[in-house]
Design a protein around this motif. Structure first.
Motif, mmCIF file in Angstrom:
data_model
loop_
_atom_site.group_PDB
_atom_site.id
_atom_site.type_symbol
_atom_site.label_atom_id
_atom_site.label_comp_id
_atom_site.label_asym_id
_atom_site.label_seq_id
_atom_site.Cartn_x
_atom_site.Cartn_y
_atom_site.Cartn_z
ATOM 1 N N VAL A 117 0.802 -1.176 -0.115
ATOM 2 C CA VAL A 117 -0.099 -0.013 0.090
ATOM 3 C C VAL A 117 0.727 1.244 0.100
ATOM 4 C CG1 VAL A 117 -1.969 -1.231 1.090
ATOM 5 C CG2 VAL A 117 -0.292 0.017 2.495
ATOM 6 N N LEU A 118 2.147 1.082 0.616
ATOM 7 C CA LEU A 118 2.989 2.257 0.636
ATOM 8 C C LEU A 118 3.453 2.742 -0.814
ATOM 9 C CD1 LEU A 118 4.976 4.030 2.168
ATOM 10 C CD2 LEU A 118 6.303 2.364 1.989
ATOM 11 N N LEU A 119 3.758 1.521 -1.799
ATOM 12 C CA LEU A 119 3.979 1.784 -2.857
ATOM 13 C C LEU A 119 2.874 2.322 -3.730
ATOM 14 C CD1 LEU A 119 6.186 -1.447 -3.407
ATOM 15 C CD2 LEU A 119 7.012 1.070 -3.720
ATOM 16 N N ALA A 120 1.809 1.726 -3.602
ATOM 17 C CA ALA A 120 0.702 1.877 -4.391
ATOM 18 C C ALA A 120 0.232 3.287 -4.066
ATOM 19 C CB ALA A 120 -0.716 1.067 -3.763
ATOM 20 N N ALA A 121 0.243 4.051 -2.873
ATOM 21 C CA ALA A 121 -0.104 5.362 -2.562
ATOM 22 C C ALA A 121 0.926 6.264 -3.556
ATOM 23 C CB ALA A 121 0.167 5.613 -1.173
ATOM 24 N N ARG A 122 2.165 5.844 -3.745
ATOM 25 C CA ARG A 122 2.948 6.760 -4.428
ATOM 26 C C ARG A 122 2.952 6.544 -5.980
ATOM 27 N NH1 ARG A 122 7.682 6.237 0.163
ATOM 28 N NH2 ARG A 122 6.673 7.640 1.622
ATOM 29 N N LEU A 123 2.481 5.326 -6.558
ATOM 30 C CA LEU A 123 2.802 4.701 -7.764
ATOM 31 C C LEU A 123 1.323 4.857 -8.529
ATOM 32 C CD1 LEU A 123 5.644 2.533 -7.292
ATOM 33 C CD2 LEU A 123 6.075 4.823 -8.111
ATOM 34 N N ARG A 124 0.406 4.522 -7.908
ATOM 35 C CA ARG A 124 -0.729 4.243 -8.759
ATOM 36 C C ARG A 124 -1.432 5.178 -9.707
ATOM 37 N NH1 ARG A 124 -4.320 8.444 -8.195
ATOM 38 N NH2 ARG A 124 -4.006 9.648 -6.069
ATOM 39 N N THR A 125 -2.143 4.500 -10.541
ATOM 40 C CA THR A 125 -2.571 5.296 -11.648
ATOM 41 C C THR A 125 -4.285 5.638 -11.218
ATOM 42 O OG1 THR A 125 -3.688 3.471 -12.798
ATOM 43 C CG2 THR A 125 -1.430 4.446 -13.457
ATOM 44 N N GLU A 126 -4.948 6.366 -11.884
ATOM 45 C CA GLU A 126 -6.312 6.836 -11.448
ATOM 46 C C GLU A 126 -7.200 5.225 -11.897
ATOM 47 O OE1 GLU A 126 -8.072 9.121 -10.008
ATOM 48 O OE2 GLU A 126 -6.034 10.016 -9.663
ATOM 49 N N GLU A 127 -6.700 4.825 -12.790
ATOM 50 C CA GLU A 127 -7.659 3.586 -13.280
ATOM 51 C C GLU A 127 -7.261 2.400 -12.197
ATOM 52 O OE1 GLU A 127 -6.741 5.710 -16.862
ATOM 53 O OE2 GLU A 127 -5.207 4.975 -15.324
ATOM 54 N N GLN A 128 -6.308 2.469 -11.565
ATOM 55 C CA GLN A 128 -5.905 1.240 -10.672
ATOM 56 C C GLN A 128 -6.501 1.660 -9.292
ATOM 57 O OE1 GLN A 128 -1.454 1.660 -10.830
ATOM 58 N NE2 GLN A 128 -1.673 -0.110 -11.868
ATOM 59 N N ALA A 212 -6.307 6.918 1.980
ATOM 60 C CA ALA A 212 -4.949 7.175 2.004
ATOM 61 C C ALA A 212 -4.059 7.044 1.002
ATOM 62 C CB ALA A 212 -4.305 6.453 3.248
ATOM 63 N N ILE A 213 -4.494 5.950 0.288
ATOM 64 C CA ILE A 213 -3.683 6.043 -1.006
ATOM 65 C C ILE A 213 -4.274 7.044 -2.028
ATOM 66 C CG2 ILE A 213 -3.827 4.344 -3.272
ATOM 67 C CD1 ILE A 213 -3.884 2.070 -1.347
ATOM 68 N N ARG A 214 -5.484 7.404 -2.098
ATOM 69 C CA ARG A 214 -5.904 8.513 -2.973
ATOM 70 C C ARG A 214 -5.083 9.854 -2.379
ATOM 71 N NH1 ARG A 214 -10.830 7.801 -2.463
ATOM 72 N NH2 ARG A 214 -11.259 6.897 -4.267
ATOM 73 N N ALA A 215 -4.838 10.110 -1.352
ATOM 74 C CA ALA A 215 -4.244 11.258 -0.922
ATOM 75 C C ALA A 215 -2.975 11.244 -1.115
ATOM 76 C CB ALA A 215 -4.712 11.545 0.673
ATOM 77 N N GLY A 216 -2.212 9.937 -1.499
ATOM 78 C CA GLY A 216 -0.796 9.681 -1.710
ATOM 79 C C GLY A 216 -0.102 9.816 -0.577
ATOM 80 N N ASP A 217 -0.545 9.398 0.802
ATOM 81 C CA ASP A 217 -0.010 9.584 2.123
ATOM 82 C C ASP A 217 0.311 7.912 2.147
ATOM 83 O OD1 ASP A 217 0.767 9.288 4.773
ATOM 84 O OD2 ASP A 217 -0.696 10.663 5.409
ATOM 85 N N GLY A 218 1.662 7.560 1.894
ATOM 86 C CA GLY A 218 1.991 5.949 2.078
ATOM 87 C C GLY A 218 2.186 5.685 3.366
ATOM 88 N N PRO A 219 2.770 6.357 4.281
ATOM 89 C CA PRO A 219 3.095 5.956 5.521
ATOM 90 C C PRO A 219 1.624 5.580 6.309
ATOM 91 C CG PRO A 219 4.595 7.529 5.121
ATOM 92 C CD PRO A 219 3.719 7.726 3.966
ATOM 93 N N LEU A 220 0.733 6.697 6.106
ATOM 94 C CA LEU A 220 -0.579 6.574 6.855
ATOM 95 C C LEU A 220 -1.209 5.238 6.178
ATOM 96 C CD1 LEU A 220 -2.719 7.249 8.528
ATOM 97 C CD2 LEU A 220 -3.651 8.729 6.609
ATOM 98 N N ALA A 221 -1.286 4.987 4.739
ATOM 99 C CA ALA A 221 -1.596 4.003 4.177
ATOM 100 C C ALA A 221 -1.354 2.511 4.861
ATOM 101 C CB ALA A 221 -1.748 3.891 2.579
#
Length: 250
Positions: A117-128, A212-221
């Protein structure tokens, strides 16, 4: 009596030595995908073993997804390309036979999911991100009515998160560890009197992680993910191992 304590020596069967040498040749790149091993007869000569030993070694190598061997093929076995499915199979076997406790498996899952989830918060696309949302919507639709659909949607959520992180090894490890943990406690989950409440709590946790992923907050996610996993599994783990799980909570 002082001095070192020695362990009993394990007799290594001839076919295991053949398997080891072929694996080393593949791992070192001396044998590449698409290339063929020597014929059975040539392997018998090179390894100085019987035909039955060669065939047993080929069976093991094929079961591990390293080669493809066809009965009656005059050519040698074909070396296969790296396959996530083969790694998945190997890891499943390892996790099942390595005498890992439920606590160790849950702890590993907390580490893996936290990283995913840390990686997802920083790298995800809108589709993902939309995929994750759709998976949680499917969980909500199935809660209290269709446990199988709920479980499938939960798996889809974690798969979407792992894919968003972009690391194939994390994807495979999370899938293997999750399926083993779920199998180990399936009976106890099915018998839980507050099953529906557990589902609703799980949905809330997933929604918090997505936010948290949408907000780009990896540590919180990552923190939310580990805490959700602890809350869900701690009751199934012996008291002695819970402190190891708590060590991952901040």
């Amino acid at each position: 009596m002082g001095g070192p304590r020695f362990e009993p020596v394990r007799t290594v069967r001839a076919y295991e030595r053949v398997v080891e040498q072929v694996e080393e040749a593949i791992e070192s790149g001396a044998l590449s995908p698409g290339e063929r091993l020597p014929s059975e007869r040539e392997l018998m000569v090179q390894f100085s073993v019987s035909r039955s030993t060669v065939r047993e070694a080929l069976r093991v190598l094929q079961a591990r997804g390293l080669v493809r061997s066809r009965p009656g093929d005059p050519n040698g076995a074909e070396v296969l390309p790296f396959s996530p499915a083969a790694l998945h199979k190997s890891m499943t076997t390892l996790a099942r036979v390595a005498e890992l406790s439920l606590g160790e498996l849950v702890q590993f899952r907390m580490v893996l999911d936290g990283a995913a989830v840390l990686l997802a918060a920083r790298l995800r696309t809108e589709e993902q991100l939309a995929e994750m949302g759709a998976a949680v919507a499917a969980m909500r639709a199935a809660a209290g009515t269709d446990e199988e659909a709920f479980g499938a949607a939960d798996v889809a959520f974690h798969d979407a998160v792992a894919r968003a992180g972009g690391n194939k090894l994390i994807q495979i490890c999370t899938d293997v560890v999750r399926s083993i943990v779920v199998k180990l406690i399936a009976d106890r989950i099915a018998a839980a009197p507050d099953r529906e409440e557990l589902m609703r709590r799980s949905i809330r946790h997933h929604e918090e992680v997505i936010a948290a992923i949408r907000a780009g907050d990896g540590p919180l996610a990552a923190r939310l993910s580990r805490k959700a996993m602890y809350d869900y599994y701690a009751g199934y783990v012996g008291e002695g191992e819970r402190s190891a799980l708590r060590a991952l909570l901040e």
